[in-house]
Design an enzyme around this catalytic site. Structure first.
Site, PDB file in Angstrom:
ATOM      1  N   ASN A  13      43.849  28.828  34.425  1.00 30.39           N
ATOM      2  CA  ASN A  13      43.473  28.774  35.838  1.00 30.39           C
ATOM      3  C   ASN A  13      42.289  29.715  36.037  1.00 30.39           C
ATOM      4  O   ASN A  13      42.457  30.930  36.060  1.00 30.39           O
ATOM      5  CB  ASN A  13      44.662  29.204  36.704  1.00 30.39           C
ATOM      6  CG  ASN A  13      44.294  29.293  38.174  1.00 30.39           C
ATOM      7  OD1 ASN A  13      43.215  28.851  38.585  1.00 30.39           O
ATOM      8  ND2 ASN A  13      45.183  29.864  38.980  1.00 30.39           N
ATOM      9  N   LYS A  15      40.491  30.135  38.603  1.00 30.50           N
ATOM     10  CA  LYS A  15      40.344  30.620  39.984  1.00 30.50           C
ATOM     11  C   LYS A  15      38.872  30.456  40.409  1.00 30.50           C
ATOM     12  O   LYS A  15      38.229  29.496  39.976  1.00 30.50           O
ATOM     13  CB  LYS A  15      40.854  32.056  40.100  1.00 30.50           C
ATOM     14  CG  LYS A  15      42.270  32.172  39.505  1.00 30.50           C
ATOM     15  CD  LYS A  15      42.958  33.470  39.773  1.00 30.50           C
ATOM     16  CE  LYS A  15      44.344  33.446  39.123  1.00 30.50           C
ATOM     17  NZ  LYS A  15      45.134  34.629  39.388  1.00 30.50           N
ATOM     18  N   HIS A 105      50.148  27.941  44.352  1.00 33.99           N
ATOM     19  CA  HIS A 105      49.793  29.223  43.742  1.00 33.99           C
ATOM     20  C   HIS A 105      49.952  30.336  44.774  1.00 33.99           C
ATOM     21  O   HIS A 105      49.650  30.143  45.956  1.00 33.99           O
ATOM     22  CB  HIS A 105      48.351  29.191  43.211  1.00 33.99           C
ATOM     23  CG  HIS A 105      48.060  30.342  42.308  1.00 33.99           C
ATOM     24  ND1 HIS A 105      47.776  31.592  42.796  1.00 33.99           N
ATOM     25  CD2 HIS A 105      48.060  30.447  40.958  1.00 33.99           C
ATOM     26  CE1 HIS A 105      47.609  32.420  41.768  1.00 33.99           C
ATOM     27  NE2 HIS A 105      47.768  31.746  40.639  1.00 33.99           N
ATOM     28  N   GLU A 107      48.207  32.779  45.458  1.00 35.78           N
ATOM     29  CA  GLU A 107      46.971  33.112  46.192  1.00 35.78           C
ATOM     30  C   GLU A 107      46.738  32.132  47.331  1.00 35.78           C
ATOM     31  O   GLU A 107      46.171  32.500  48.368  1.00 35.78           O
ATOM     32  CB  GLU A 107      45.788  33.148  45.210  1.00 35.78           C
ATOM     33  CG  GLU A 107      45.864  34.398  44.339  1.00 35.78           C
ATOM     34  CD  GLU A 107      45.268  34.249  42.949  1.00 35.78           C
ATOM     35  OE1 GLU A 107      44.478  33.312  42.722  1.00 35.78           O
ATOM     36  OE2 GLU A 107      45.596  35.083  42.081  1.00 35.78           O
ATOM     37  N   GLU A 175      55.427  32.283  38.252  1.00 40.40           N
ATOM     38  CA  GLU A 175      54.432  33.347  38.287  1.00 40.40           C
ATOM     39  C   GLU A 175      54.894  34.443  39.250  1.00 40.40           C
ATOM     40  O   GLU A 175      54.664  34.334  40.469  1.00 40.40           O
ATOM     41  CB  GLU A 175      53.090  32.794  38.780  1.00 40.40           C
ATOM     42  CG  GLU A 175      52.487  31.760  37.870  1.00 40.40           C
ATOM     43  CD  GLU A 175      50.959  31.764  37.970  1.00 40.40           C
ATOM     44  OE1 GLU A 175      50.322  31.904  36.930  1.00 40.40           O
ATOM     45  OE2 GLU A 175      50.419  31.658  39.087  1.00 40.40           O
ATOM     46  N   GLY A 181      47.455  39.371  37.677  1.00 37.92           N
ATOM     47  CA  GLY A 181      46.264  40.225  37.718  1.00 37.92           C
ATOM     48  C   GLY A 181      46.555  41.706  37.685  1.00 37.92           C
ATOM     49  O   GLY A 181      45.647  42.517  37.886  1.00 37.92           O
ATOM     50  N   SER A 221      49.498  38.006  33.907  1.00 36.93           N
ATOM     51  CA  SER A 221      49.030  38.973  32.903  1.00 36.93           C
ATOM     52  C   SER A 221      49.348  38.537  31.471  1.00 36.93           C
ATOM     53  O   SER A 221      49.666  39.374  30.617  1.00 36.93           O
ATOM     54  CB  SER A 221      49.594  40.375  33.200  1.00 36.93           C
ATOM     55  OG  SER A 221      49.085  40.830  34.450  1.00 36.93           O
ATOM     56  N   GLY A 243      43.076  35.634  34.190  1.00 35.37           N
ATOM     57  CA  GLY A 243      41.960  36.429  33.662  1.00 35.37           C
ATOM     58  C   GLY A 243      41.643  36.162  32.192  1.00 35.37           C
ATOM     59  O   GLY A 243      40.473  36.022  31.819  1.00 35.37           O
TER      60      GLY A 243
HETATM   61  P1  13P Z   1      46.444  36.567  35.456  1.00 35.96           P
HETATM   62  O1  13P Z   1      46.677  35.916  34.093  1.00 35.96           O
HETATM   63  O2  13P Z   1      45.029  37.013  35.658  1.00 35.96           O
HETATM   64  O3  13P Z   1      47.482  37.596  35.733  1.00 35.96           O
HETATM   65  O4  13P Z   1      46.653  35.398  36.549  1.00 35.96           O
HETATM   66  C1  13P Z   1      47.772  34.589  36.461  1.00 35.96           C
HETATM   67  C2  13P Z   1      47.615  33.457  37.406  1.00 35.96           C
HETATM   68  O5  13P Z   1      47.606  33.632  38.612  1.00 35.96           O
HETATM   69  C3  13P Z   1      47.456  32.118  36.838  1.00 35.96           C
HETATM   70  O6  13P Z   1      47.586  31.136  37.820  1.00 35.96           O
END
Ligand code: 13P
Length: 263
Positions: A13, A15, A105, A107, A175, A181, A221, A243
């Site tokens: 992802n 983002k 998600h 976010e 998640e 993150g 993460s 990330g």
């Molecule tokens: P990170 O791997 O950056 O923690 O993000 C996870 C995520 O939100 C994947 O959708």
């Protein structure tokens, strides 16, 4: 069906990162890195989820160079067409050979006020257009303290699965919001415990066959150094990576988890 009969899925992802030129360069480099390492592309499904404006370029590249990655989108509209400024229809995504779409998600839940009914409507919109919804669920750190790890994700998944047919193809991603993150991933045991409960929800709502077939991912993460532990767990079928999916070598190493862990 044995647990690891499910082909693992490593999903990136991105983002709001990488414009369409950067996206094309990234996918080419990732493919080369995997080919150089003599990666067995059959052993793991890989899907990238670029921003909307990258989709056409990435799709053209995957097609032209016969790169065996799936293409996913990060969101879609609950509507199919019409006066909805700024929205993207599942029908448009399907026309671009997009196969799956992230829904729910944290976010989007947090910054775009998407509640369980919007998530449910988006799951229905995805299925209407032949897209596989990647349904994201997870608890915040406050939820974790108040209700434990599984209550919130289980409730979110129950709502998202309302009205979903038993034979619909879906993917579920656990998640935990506190792990996204933050550099602080859940432990494999924590991920397993919740993923198992999510699989139980699938069994109750869609039946045992669906529960045995559906891939349940962990996200939050994930890195090359911790992916192995997650994939050793019986109910964790892959990862939704944020990330670390933006770094060619790191993501290639996550995709090649079987090499460094002997799963
Ligand atoms: P990170 O791997 O950056 O923690 O993000 C996870 C995520 O939100 C994947 O959708």
């Amino acid at each position: 069906m044995g647990v690891k009969d499910r082909t693992p899925l490593i999903a990136g992802n991105w983002k709001m990162n990488l414009d369409h030129l950067q996206a094309v360069a990234f996918v080419q480099k990732l493919h080369w890195a995997l080919k150089d390492a003599k990666h067995d592309f059959e052993s793991v499904d890989v899907t990238v989820f670029p921003p909307f404006t990258d989709l056409r370029s990435v799709q053209t590249l995957l097609d032209a160079d016969k790169i065996p990655f799936g293409l996913g989108a990060q969101d879609l509209s609950v509507h199919d067409s019409g006066a909805y400024t700024g929205e993207i229809s599942g029908a448009f995504l399907k026309r671009l050979d997009v196969a799956s779409v992230i829904i729910g998600h944290s976010e989007r839940r947090e910054y775009h006020a998407e509640g369980d009914d919007v998530v449910s409507a988006k799951v229905q919109a995805a299925l209407r257009h032949g897209l596989v919804p990647v349904i994201c669920v997870g608890e915040t750190s406050e939820d974790l303290e108040k209700y434990g790890a599984s209550a919130v994700p289980v409730g979110q998944l129950e709502k998202a699965l309302e009205g979903v047919a038993a034979d619909a193809e879906i993917v579920v991603a656990y998640e935990p919001v506190w792990a996204i993150g933050s550099g602080q991933a859940a432990t494999p045991q924590q991920a397993q415990e919740v993923c198992q409960k999510l699989r139980d929800v699938i069994a109750q709502r869609l039946g045992e066959d669906a529960a045995a077939k559906t891939r349940v991912l962990y996200g939050g993460s994930v890195k090359a150094s911790n992916i192995a532990g997650f994939l050793r767990e019986p109910d964790v079928d892959g990862a939704l990576v944020g990330g670390a999916s933006l770094k060619v070598d790191e993501f290639a190493s996550i995709i090649r988890f079987q090499k460094h862990v002997g799963v």
